[in-house]
Design a protein around this motif. Structure first.
Motif, short mmCIF file in Angstrom:
data_model
loop_
_atom_site.label_atom_id
_atom_site.label_comp_id
_atom_site.label_asym_id
_atom_site.label_seq_id
_atom_site.Cartn_x
_atom_site.Cartn_y
_atom_site.Cartn_z
N LEU A 107 0.78 -1.33 -0.10
CA LEU A 107 0.06 -0.08 -0.01
C LEU A 107 0.85 1.21 0.09
O LEU A 107 0.46 2.33 -0.17
N SER A 108 2.13 1.21 0.05
CA SER A 108 3.04 2.33 -0.09
C SER A 108 3.83 2.38 -1.25
O SER A 108 4.78 3.28 -1.38
N GLU A 109 3.61 1.48 -2.18
CA GLU A 109 4.20 1.54 -3.33
C GLU A 109 3.91 2.83 -4.09
O GLU A 109 2.88 3.45 -4.02
N ARG A 110 4.81 3.29 -4.90
CA ARG A 110 4.47 4.70 -5.58
C ARG A 110 3.42 4.82 -6.40
O ARG A 110 2.74 5.74 -6.44
N LYS A 111 2.70 3.60 -7.02
CA LYS A 111 1.53 3.62 -7.62
C LYS A 111 0.49 2.95 -7.04
O LYS A 111 -0.54 2.64 -7.77
N ALA A 112 0.63 2.66 -5.87
CA ALA A 112 -0.49 1.92 -5.16
C ALA A 112 -1.84 2.87 -5.10
O ALA A 112 -1.81 4.12 -4.76
N ASP A 113 -2.96 2.14 -5.14
CA ASP A 113 -4.25 2.71 -4.88
C ASP A 113 -4.89 1.75 -3.79
O ASP A 113 -5.33 0.62 -4.44
N PRO A 114 -5.20 2.06 -2.74
CA PRO A 114 -6.04 1.69 -1.93
C PRO A 114 -7.23 1.28 -2.16
O PRO A 114 -8.19 0.19 -1.31
N ASN A 115 -8.07 1.85 -3.12
CA ASN A 115 -9.35 1.63 -3.62
C ASN A 115 -9.50 0.97 -5.02
O ASN A 115 -10.72 1.11 -5.59
N ASP A 116 -8.44 0.51 -5.52
CA ASP A 116 -8.42 -0.06 -6.74
C ASP A 116 -8.55 -1.66 -6.65
O ASP A 116 -7.70 -2.65 -6.09
N LEU A 117 -9.77 -2.22 -6.62
CA LEU A 117 -10.25 -3.65 -6.53
C LEU A 117 -9.41 -4.60 -7.67
O LEU A 117 -9.26 -5.84 -7.44
N THR A 118 -8.92 -3.87 -8.96
CA THR A 118 -8.43 -4.70 -9.63
C THR A 118 -6.77 -4.54 -9.35
O THR A 118 -5.98 -5.32 -10.36
N GLY A 119 -6.45 -3.85 -8.82
CA GLY A 119 -5.00 -3.52 -8.62
C GLY A 119 -4.38 -3.90 -7.29
O GLY A 119 -4.82 -5.00 -6.72
N THR A 120 -4.15 -2.88 -6.48
CA THR A 120 -3.71 -2.83 -4.72
C THR A 120 -4.31 -3.48 -4.05
O THR A 120 -4.06 -4.58 -3.43
N LEU A 121 -5.69 -3.16 -4.05
CA LEU A 121 -6.64 -3.70 -3.12
C LEU A 121 -7.00 -5.04 -3.33
O LEU A 121 -7.12 -5.80 -2.43
N GLY A 122 -7.35 -5.50 -4.61
CA GLY A 122 -7.45 -6.72 -4.87
C GLY A 122 -6.52 -7.73 -4.34
O GLY A 122 -6.75 -8.72 -4.13
N ARG A 123 -5.24 -7.29 -4.69
CA ARG A 123 -3.89 -8.15 -4.45
C ARG A 123 -3.79 -8.28 -2.94
O ARG A 123 -3.58 -9.67 -2.30
N VAL A 124 -4.21 -7.19 -2.08
CA VAL A 124 -3.85 -7.46 -0.82
C VAL A 124 -5.02 -8.28 -0.11
O VAL A 124 -4.75 -8.99 0.92
N ILE A 125 -6.39 -7.97 -0.41
CA ILE A 125 -7.25 -8.70 -0.11
C ILE A 125 -7.02 -10.44 -0.45
O ILE A 125 -7.48 -11.05 0.59
N ALA A 126 -6.80 -10.63 -1.61
CA ALA A 126 -6.52 -12.07 -2.06
C ALA A 126 -5.30 -12.60 -0.96
O ALA A 126 -5.49 -13.82 -0.64
N MET A 127 -4.46 -11.95 -0.87
CA MET A 127 -3.28 -12.55 0.04
C MET A 127 -3.80 -12.58 1.64
O MET A 127 -3.74 -13.83 2.00
N MET A 128 -4.73 -11.64 1.89
CA MET A 128 -5.10 -12.00 3.32
C MET A 128 -6.22 -12.85 3.51
O MET A 128 -6.22 -13.81 4.42
N GLY A 129 -6.88 -13.22 2.11
CA GLY A 129 -7.96 -14.26 2.09
C GLY A 129 -7.15 -15.76 2.25
O GLY A 129 -7.75 -16.49 3.08
N ILE A 130 -6.20 -15.79 1.89
CA ILE A 130 -5.17 -17.07 1.83
C ILE A 130 -5.00 -17.25 2.97
O ILE A 130 -4.96 -18.64 3.63
N VAL A 131 -4.45 -16.33 3.95
CA VAL A 131 -3.84 -16.32 5.26
C VAL A 131 -5.25 -16.71 6.23
O VAL A 131 -5.24 -17.51 7.04
#
Length: 392
Positions: A154-178
């Motif tokens: 979420l602190s990457e230069r082009k990160a967007d915490p509201n982009d479901l197809t990008g950053t948000l979707g990626r971190v949610i998917a990882m959290m889902g596995i854990v």
């Protein structure tokens, strides 16, 4: 006064979070000074750990009196000593180094979470990997590595915490596995804690309020479905709503916790004088150690523990707010949320405020994995607190 080292580095800022105050591609040069760590946080942690070692001895003495009454005391003391070394090392190691290993750390944690289903011999509860005299609990590691991964992504230069197809979707998917792996151990308490850590970091990163509300509703609905579909969890809810309806089974833990807290009165019965630990109070040196503290030290002693955790929350979130680097700020939010939330859940359980779930009290409950990870996480938080803007 300790000598301070001036450090200058480049920091990216990406809208809309606080640290992303300029354009999405802008770079801002920030001059930092590295000074002393947060003394309040350091003192509180050392005090709670020392107090925990003593309280573990008191809570476990009766349980081991037939063999070695100092067994848990010596083990917890050893863990505390190792934890202190880890904390001091982490306090002096630049926290930005961890960012290089965030992806490796989270995938390694996932592997460990999967391995518990292979190594745990109980075949009923899969939470530990036996390593000789020490049992490793990967869910404790996950609380830090998930925070680290979220803070990095979420602190990457082009990160967007509201982009479901990008950053948000990626971190949610990882959290889902854990969360999937931890829930199937089964460990609903740790699952809820990890979910709250992730949501807390997302909010700090600038998650839109509607997404936040949706995430909270989804988590609430998920927990409700789990409870309704699981007889064991339903029994816990029944024990929470009316523990005296079944004092032998569903209400046994809470009722004995009430007896312990009530017996303590204002000033307690004195250190070592708890009666409920004499075979009545279950998990007296882990999940219900706060009940022993309440009985032996009374309302004043138990209240002081609560106050110390409140101060820890204040210092942790203050560090997050003052950190000039978005990565450090988000990591501080995750670490602080993890520690404070665990304390709140544990105290809520023993006081009958929330249903019973297996969450230990950070720094105080017996357990190597929990203590080492908690102290190591505080070490990282202390290192974050050492960095300031040169003009502050």
């Amino acid at each position: 006064m300790a000598k301070k080292n001036n450090i200058v580095y480049m920091k990216s800022t990406v809208s809309p979070a606080r640290k992303r105050g300029e354009t999405a591609a802008s770079l801002q040069t920030i001059a930092l000074t590295k000074g002393a760590p947060d003394i309040w946080l350091l003192f509180i942690t050392v005090f709670l750990v020392g107090f925990g070692v003593i309280l573990v001895f008191s809570a476990s003495y009766y349980e081991t009196i037939s063999s070695d009454p100092y067994e848990f005391f010596k083990r917890q003391g050893a863990f505390a000593g190792i934890g202190l070394v880890i904390m001091l090392c982490a306090m002096n190691l630049d926290y930005r180094i961890y960012r290089l290993f965030s992806k490796v750390a989270i995938w390694s944690t996932i592997v460990l979470l999967a391995l518990v289903f292979v190594f745990d011999p109980s075949k009923e509860v899969y939470r530990w990997i036996p390593l000789g005299p020490f049992n490793l609990q990967p869910s404790e590691i996950a609380k830090f590595t998930l925070s680290l991964y979220f803070a990095d992504a979420l602190s990457e230069r082009k990160a967007d915490p509201n982009d479901l197809t990008g950053t948000l979707g990626r971190v949610i998917a990882m959290m889902g596995i854990v969360l999937f792996l931890v829930y199937n151990e089964p460990d609903l308490g740790a699952t809820v804690t990890l979910a709250c850590i992730g949501i807390g970091i997302l909010f700090a990163a600038g998650l839109h309020i509607l997404y936040g509300i949706g995430a909270l509703l989804a988590c609430g609905a998920g927990v409700a479905m789990i409870i309704l579909s699981n007889e064991y969890q339903m029994l816990r809810i029944q024990g929470f709503l009316d523990p005296w309806a079944d004092p032998v089974r569903t209400g046994y833990q809470v009722i004995n916790s009430f007896y312990a807290l009530g017996s303590g009165g204002l000033i307690g019965v004195g250190f070592g004088g708890s009666r409920q630990k004499l075979g009545f109070l279950p998990a007296q040196n882990t999940d219900f150690i706060f009940s022993v503290a309440g009985e032996e030290l009374g309302f004043i002693g138990a209240g002081c523990i609560v106050i110390l955790f409140c101060v820890l929350a204040w210092r942790g979130y203050r560090i997050a707010i003052r950190c000039p680097v978005l990565f450090g700020s988000l990591l501080a939010v995750g670490i602080t949320t993890s520690l404070v939330l665990q304390a709140a859940i544990n105290i809520g359980v023993v006081t009958g405020t929330i249903p019973v779930t297996g969450i230990t009290l950070p720094f105080i409950s017996y357990g190597g994995s929990s203590l080492l990870m908690s102290m190591g996480s505080v070490g990282v938080l202390l290192n974050i607190s050492r960095f300031r803007r040169r003009d502050e």
